[in-house]
Write a protein that holds these residues in place. Structure first.
Motif, PDB file in Angstrom:
ATOM      1  N   TYR A   8      52.399  31.005  42.345  1.00  0.00           N
ATOM      2  CA  TYR A   8      51.879  31.628  41.079  1.00  0.00           C
ATOM      3  C   TYR A   8      52.836  31.831  40.022  1.00  0.00           C
ATOM      4  N   PHE A   9      54.262  31.900  40.437  1.00  0.00           N
ATOM      5  CA  PHE A   9      55.113  31.683  39.173  1.00  0.00           C
ATOM      6  C   PHE A   9      55.162  30.351  38.544  1.00  0.00           C
ATOM      7  N   ALA A  21      46.990  31.042  34.228  1.00  0.00           N
ATOM      8  CA  ALA A  21      47.486  30.775  35.517  1.00  0.00           C
ATOM      9  C   ALA A  21      46.572  30.986  36.479  1.00  0.00           C
ATOM     10  N   ALA A  22      45.920  32.271  36.479  1.00  0.00           N
ATOM     11  CA  ALA A  22      44.916  32.879  37.431  1.00  0.00           C
ATOM     12  C   ALA A  22      43.899  32.004  37.533  1.00  0.00           C
ATOM     13  N   ARG A  23      43.222  31.432  36.392  1.00  0.00           N
ATOM     14  CA  ARG A  23      42.249  30.444  36.252  1.00  0.00           C
ATOM     15  C   ARG A  23      42.522  29.199  37.147  1.00  0.00           C
ATOM     16  N   LEU A  32      47.436  38.126  41.073  1.00  0.00           N
ATOM     17  CA  LEU A  32      48.452  37.124  40.589  1.00  0.00           C
ATOM     18  C   LEU A  32      49.483  37.927  40.082  1.00  0.00           C
ATOM     19  N   SER A  33      49.023  38.833  39.276  1.00  0.00           N
ATOM     20  CA  SER A  33      50.072  39.763  38.612  1.00  0.00           C
ATOM     21  C   SER A  33      50.878  40.743  39.518  1.00  0.00           C
ATOM     22  N   GLN A  37      54.876  40.578  40.056  1.00  0.00           N
ATOM     23  CA  GLN A  37      55.623  41.639  40.015  1.00  0.00           C
ATOM     24  C   GLN A  37      56.622  41.942  41.296  1.00  0.00           C
ATOM     25  N   GLN A  38      55.915  41.630  42.350  1.00  0.00           N
ATOM     26  CA  GLN A  38      56.803  41.679  43.762  1.00  0.00           C
ATOM     27  C   GLN A  38      57.903  40.638  43.750  1.00  0.00           C
ATOM     28  N   LEU A  39      57.537  39.526  43.147  1.00  0.00           N
ATOM     29  CA  LEU A  39      58.634  38.527  43.205  1.00  0.00           C
ATOM     30  C   LEU A  39      59.552  38.910  42.551  1.00  0.00           C
TER      31      LEU A  39
END
Length: 282
Positions: A8-9, A21-23, A32-33, A37-39
């Protein structure tokens, strides 16, 4: 940290936008967000500077991108080493410039995923190839043409340019206007002769080949330029896009392939993908 977060990043980094990016990843934007954020929380750094239109990688984001690319590549190699060998399918695809990174990446990703053992080679449109993504005027004898996209062109202006206050631009606005010429470009081939026929002479400041360089010069305030109306460009804050009044500049992009190669599995898969997109044409 997991591979999903890194994928995702990388998608956000390469697309410059969380929504794009989501698409590209075929995932809901909130998911994805959240993963991104977790990363960032795990690493304790901000990876992107979030703006109203798109995102820009921070210094830490730039550093992670290099590591992430290597890690994902190594994991792909590891997985491949445990798979049974498959027959490699060589496919040469000719591409013209300025096709749009987001939509072409998605098309090529689906093409590669759908043909087992595909070894894809991207070449210049004039080179020998199994198929080409081009404009109709580049067709050769014996080729079939399947339309994929119709692109409309807008005028890109530096942010803060006086003409950015106008909703539409007129031909008279281009008299002595600093302008960046981009060739080859279907829109330029339609537009510049029209200026000359009306006695309008712009101030040509540069003659370049790629949209990326054209936008870089526009952003730097060198001049205006004709660009395709790609969604990712609308998210930029350093340039302003404006249409022309009473004048439509457009091009058709399609898949060209030799009739003699019809029926080959890899080509048929690519043709079907392009056919799906052609149904979305207005």
């Amino acid at each position: 940290m997991d591979l999903r977060q890194l994928n995702y990043f990388v998608a956000v980094y390469e697309n410059g936008s969380i929504s794009a990016a989501a698409r590209a990843c075929n995932v809901a934007q909130p998911s994805l967000s959240k993963a991104l954020q977790q990363l960032e929380d795990e690493l304790g750094v901000a990876l992107f500077s979030r703006q109203s239109r798109g995102v820009t990688a921070t210094e830490d984001g730039e550093r992670l991108y290099g590591h992430a690319g290597r890690m994902l590549s190594q994991m792909q190699s590891l997985r491949s080493s445990f798979r049974q060998s498959v027959k490699r399918v060589q496919f040469r695809l000719g591409l013209i410039r300025a096709l749009g990174v987001e939509r072409m990446s998605q098309l090529l990703r689906e093409f590669s995923a759908g043909v087992e053992g595909l070894e894809l080679h991207l070449v210049e449109p004039e080179d020998d190839s199994d198929a080409r993504i081009i404009t109709p005027k580049m067709l050769k004898a014996g080729e079939q043409f399947l339309p994929i996209w119709t692109d409309h062109f807008l005028v890109a202006l530096p942010a803060g340019h006086p003409l950015a206050l106008k909703q539409y631009l007129q031909l008279e606005d281009f008299d002595r206007l600093a302008l960046i010429k981009r060739t080859p470009c279907d829109a330029w081939s339609q537009f510049y002769p029209e200026l000359i026929r009306n006695g309008i002479q712009p101030d040509i400041r540069a003659d370049i080949h790629t949209i990326e360089y054209a936008l870089g010069l526009v952003s730097a305030g060198v001049g205006a330029a004709l660009v395709p109306d790609f969604e990712v460009l609308r998210e930029r804050q350093d340039v302003v896009l404006r249409p022309l009044e009473n004048m439509t500049l457009q091009r058709t992009i399609g898949l060209a392939y030799p009739r003699s190669k019809s029926g080959q599995p890899a080509l048929e898969w690519l043709r079907n993908l392009c056919q799906q997109r052609s149904h979305e044409l207005p």
